[in-house]
Motif scaffolding. Structure first.
Motif, PDB file in Angstrom:
ATOM      1  N   PRO A   1       3.184  -4.093   8.759  1.00 12.75           N
ATOM      2  CA  PRO A   1       4.371  -3.243   8.862  1.00 12.75           C
ATOM      3  C   PRO A   1       4.153  -1.875   8.230  1.00 12.75           C
ATOM      4  CG  PRO A   1       4.952  -5.444   8.101  1.00 12.75           C
ATOM      5  CD  PRO A   1       3.460  -5.347   8.025  1.00 12.75           C
ATOM      6  N   LEU A   2       4.773  -0.850   8.828  1.00 15.88           N
ATOM      7  CA  LEU A   2       4.629   0.526   8.357  1.00 15.88           C
ATOM      8  C   LEU A   2       6.006   1.157   8.177  1.00 15.88           C
ATOM      9  CD1 LEU A   2       1.891   1.561  10.928  1.00 15.88           C
ATOM     10  CD2 LEU A   2       1.502   1.424   8.482  1.00 15.88           C
ATOM     11  N   LEU A   3       6.222   1.764   7.027  1.00 12.92           N
ATOM     12  CA  LEU A   3       7.466   2.477   6.739  1.00 12.92           C
ATOM     13  C   LEU A   3       7.120   3.868   6.236  1.00 12.92           C
ATOM     14  CD1 LEU A   3      10.545   2.721   6.209  1.00 12.92           C
ATOM     15  CD2 LEU A   3      10.130   1.661   3.968  1.00 12.92           C
ATOM     16  N   ALA A   4       7.638   4.901   6.903  1.00 14.68           N
ATOM     17  CA  ALA A   4       7.419   6.291   6.480  1.00 14.68           C
ATOM     18  C   ALA A   4       8.737   6.868   5.986  1.00 14.68           C
ATOM     19  CB  ALA A   4       6.886   7.125   7.638  1.00 14.68           C
TER      20      ALA A   4
ATOM     21  N   CYS B   1       0.860  -1.185   0.000  1.00 15.30           N
ATOM     22  CA  CYS B   1       0.000   0.000   0.000  1.00 15.30           C
ATOM     23  C   CYS B   1       0.899   1.238   0.000  1.00 15.30           C
ATOM     24  CB  CYS B   1      -0.889  -0.009   1.238  1.00 15.30           C
ATOM     25  SG  CYS B   1      -1.838   1.503   1.499  1.00 15.30           S
ATOM     26  N   VAL B   2       0.546   2.205  -0.802  1.00 11.33           N
ATOM     27  CA  VAL B   2       1.336   3.434  -0.927  1.00 11.33           C
ATOM     28  C   VAL B   2       0.447   4.637  -0.629  1.00 11.33           C
ATOM     29  CG1 VAL B   2       2.793   4.841  -2.417  1.00 11.33           C
ATOM     30  CG2 VAL B   2       2.752   2.341  -2.709  1.00 11.33           C
ATOM     31  N   ILE B   3       0.869   5.467   0.311  1.00 11.89           N
ATOM     32  CA  ILE B   3       0.178   6.719   0.633  1.00 11.89           C
ATOM     33  C   ILE B   3       1.199   7.847   0.513  1.00 11.89           C
ATOM     34  CG2 ILE B   3      -1.154   8.015   2.335  1.00 11.89           C
ATOM     35  CD1 ILE B   3      -2.587   5.510   1.634  1.00 11.89           C
ATOM     36  N   ALA B   4       0.879   8.893  -0.222  1.00  8.97           N
ATOM     37  CA  ALA B   4       1.823   9.997  -0.404  1.00  8.97           C
ATOM     38  C   ALA B   4       1.103  11.333  -0.344  1.00  8.97           C
ATOM     39  CB  ALA B   4       2.550   9.865  -1.741  1.00  8.97           C
ATOM     40  N   THR B   5       1.805  12.339   0.135  1.00 11.01           N
ATOM     41  CA  THR B   5       1.309  13.704   0.017  1.00 11.01           C
ATOM     42  C   THR B   5       1.856  14.293  -1.274  1.00 11.01           C
ATOM     43  OG1 THR B   5       3.203  14.514   1.287  1.00 11.01           O
ATOM     44  CG2 THR B   5       1.163  14.071   2.500  1.00 11.01           C
ATOM     45  N   ASN B   6       1.108  15.165  -1.875  1.00  8.12           N
ATOM     46  CA  ASN B   6       1.506  15.707  -3.172  1.00  8.12           C
ATOM     47  C   ASN B   6       1.274  17.213  -3.218  1.00  8.12           C
ATOM     48  OD1 ASN B   6       2.403  15.466  -5.906  1.00  8.12           O
ATOM     49  ND2 ASN B   6       0.289  15.642  -6.588  1.00  8.12           N
ATOM     50  N   LYS B   7       2.316  17.959  -3.593  1.00  6.97           N
ATOM     51  CA  LYS B   7       2.197  19.404  -3.735  1.00  6.97           C
ATOM     52  C   LYS B   7       1.801  19.817  -5.148  1.00  6.97           C
ATOM     53  CE  LYS B   7       5.512  20.699  -0.095  1.00  6.97           C
ATOM     54  NZ  LYS B   7       6.710  21.505   0.227  1.00  6.97           N
ATOM     55  N   GLY B   8       2.126  18.995  -6.130  1.00  4.74           N
ATOM     56  CA  GLY B   8       1.745  19.292  -7.502  1.00  4.74           C
ATOM     57  C   GLY B   8       2.870  19.823  -8.356  1.00  4.74           C
ATOM     58  N   LYS B   9       2.687  19.697  -9.661  1.00  8.25           N
ATOM     59  CA  LYS B   9       3.748  20.066 -10.601  1.00  8.25           C
ATOM     60  C   LYS B   9       3.618  21.481 -11.137  1.00  8.25           C
ATOM     61  CE  LYS B   9       1.297  17.913 -14.506  1.00  8.25           C
ATOM     62  NZ  LYS B   9       0.140  17.441 -13.705  1.00  8.25           N
ATOM     63  N   ASP B  10       2.448  22.093 -11.042  1.00 10.62           N
ATOM     64  CA  ASP B  10       2.257  23.446 -11.556  1.00 10.62           C
ATOM     65  C   ASP B  10       1.310  24.190 -10.622  1.00 10.62           C
ATOM     66  OD1 ASP B  10      -0.368  22.570 -12.218  1.00 10.62           O
ATOM     67  OD2 ASP B  10       0.317  21.932 -14.194  1.00 10.62           O
ATOM     68  N   MET B  11       1.084  25.476 -10.924  1.00 13.35           N
ATOM     69  CA  MET B  11       0.292  26.292 -10.004  1.00 13.35           C
ATOM     70  C   MET B  11      -1.143  25.798  -9.885  1.00 13.35           C
ATOM     71  SD  MET B  11       0.286  28.591  -7.781  1.00 13.35           S
ATOM     72  CE  MET B  11       1.955  29.206  -8.019  1.00 13.35           C
TER      73      MET B  11
ATOM     74  N   LEU C   1      -5.941  -6.748   3.862  1.00 14.09           N
ATOM     75  CA  LEU C   1      -5.290  -7.532   2.825  1.00 14.09           C
ATOM     76  C   LEU C   1      -3.877  -7.971   3.227  1.00 14.09           C
ATOM     77  CD1 LEU C   1      -6.332  -5.364  -0.270  1.00 14.09           C
ATOM     78  CD2 LEU C   1      -7.323  -7.552   0.450  1.00 14.09           C
ATOM     79  N   HIS C   2      -3.466  -7.622   4.441  1.00 18.14           N
ATOM     80  CA  HIS C   2      -2.142  -7.964   4.969  1.00 18.14           C
ATOM     81  C   HIS C   2      -1.010  -7.386   4.121  1.00 18.14           C
ATOM     82  CE1 HIS C   2      -4.343 -10.654   7.587  1.00 18.14           C
ATOM     83  NE2 HIS C   2      -4.873 -11.246   6.524  1.00 18.14           N
ATOM     84  N   CYS C   3      -1.199  -6.143   3.645  1.00 12.16           N
ATOM     85  CA  CYS C   3      -0.195  -5.465   2.826  1.00 12.16           C
ATOM     86  C   CYS C   3       0.601  -4.476   3.675  1.00 12.16           C
ATOM     87  CB  CYS C   3      -0.857  -4.682   1.692  1.00 12.16           C
ATOM     88  SG  CYS C   3      -1.627  -5.685   0.432  1.00 12.16           S
ATOM     89  N   PRO C   4       1.916  -4.505   3.613  1.00 14.80           N
ATOM     90  CA  PRO C   4       2.696  -3.459   4.291  1.00 14.80           C
ATOM     91  C   PRO C   4       2.385  -2.091   3.697  1.00 14.80           C
ATOM     92  CG  PRO C   4       4.096  -4.774   2.858  1.00 14.80           C
ATOM     93  CD  PRO C   4       2.770  -5.451   2.893  1.00 14.80           C
ATOM     94  N   ILE C   5       2.526  -1.071   4.517  1.00 12.77           N
ATOM     95  CA  ILE C   5       2.167   0.291   4.108  1.00 12.77           C
ATOM     96  C   ILE C   5       3.418   1.154   4.048  1.00 12.77           C
ATOM     97  CG2 ILE C   5       0.852   2.355   4.731  1.00 12.77           C
ATOM     98  CD1 ILE C   5      -1.090   0.434   6.228  1.00 12.77           C
TER      99      ILE C   5
END
Length: 256
Positions: free
Chosen positions: A140-143, A60-70, A99-103
């Motif tokens: 499991p969790l990895l930040a 599982c992938v969680i990300a913060t995003n600022k964006g590529k343009d204004m 689902l027993h997926c690491p994050i």
């Protein structure tokens, strides 16, 4: 010399090459499948979340995003998630648990969106809830802090078994500008504030706040080195019983 190092960390944490997290996600997880919405109100572009495969396993992938343009940066509030974003993140993490997926979380945010509408929608409550729930997730969790990681807005995505950060990144209780405004009523003294706050990643590692400080070059060559480090860490997690992992996670955060 110290001031030069602080300036390099601040500028490196905020460089434009780090604002579009979708680029890094594509490099690390080419088959990433994105999910949308918090199932309560709306979708928040500042949080990108979904599932992918890495070394023949689902993650599982969680990300913060600022964006590529204004246009995108306005849509993401310059990378500051709203309550809807944090609810979406938690929804996806709870699905990963079933689902027993690491994050894996990839963080680059100055903090949660501070607008009045966000506060009226329960921003503080959802941040506290995310922190509480992450401490109990039975996977499991990895930040990994890629750029900025400010305040509870970052912590609500970083209550993990391991927290890593790049050598030019920041993990702070408040932005240096905010700290300077509070202390001296002068946001222009951000660099002085950053030095007083000890934003140096190596200092944070010495205090046990993060486990690893990674060189910026791990992002080179389509982030191949970072991908390999993540694979190795997931293998390390495999060697630890889930009950032990949770005990260690709780102990890690109780000491603060």
């Amino acid at each position: 010399m110290a001031s030069e190092k602080i300036a390099a960390i601040m500028s490196g944490a905020r460089q434009d090459s780090k604002t579009d997290m979708r680029v890094l996600i594509k490099q690390l997880f080419p088959d990433f499948f994105e999910l949308h919405g918090d199932r309560a109100a709306s979708d928040d572009a500042a949080i990108v979340g979904g599932f992918a495969s890495l070394d023949h396993r689902s993650v599982c992938v969680i990300a913060t995003n600022k964006g590529k343009d204004m246009t995108e940066r306005l849509a993401t509030n310059f990378g500051s998630p709203t309550p809807q974003g944090y609810r979406k993140a938690l929804r996806i993490m709870k699905t990963a648990e079933s689902l027993h997926c690491p994050i894996i979380t990839l963080i680059n945010t100055p903090g949660a969106y501070p607008g009045a509408d966000a506060e009226a929608s329960g921003q503080g409550q959802i941040l506290a809830n995310n922190i509480s729930e992450m401490l109990q997730l039975q996977v499991p969790l990895l930040a990994i802090i890629i750029g900025e990681a400010g305040s509870g807005g970052a912590l609500a995505l970083a209550c993990s078994d391991q927290v890593w950060m790049l050598e030019h990144s920041m993990y702070t209780v408040v932005s240096p500008e905010g700290f300077a405004s509070i202390m001296w009523k002068d946001g222009q003294r951000a660099q002085d504030a950053a030095q007083l706050m000890h934003i140096e990643p190596e200092w944070l590692k010495e205090k046990g706040i993060v486990e690893r400080v990674l060189p910026e070059k791990v992002l080179a060559d389509h982030a191949a080195a970072l991908k390999q480090l993540i694979v190795e860490q997931l293998l390390d997690f495999d060697q630890i019983k889930l009950s032990q992992l949770l005990t260690q996670r709780h102990a890690r955060f109780r000491k603060f």
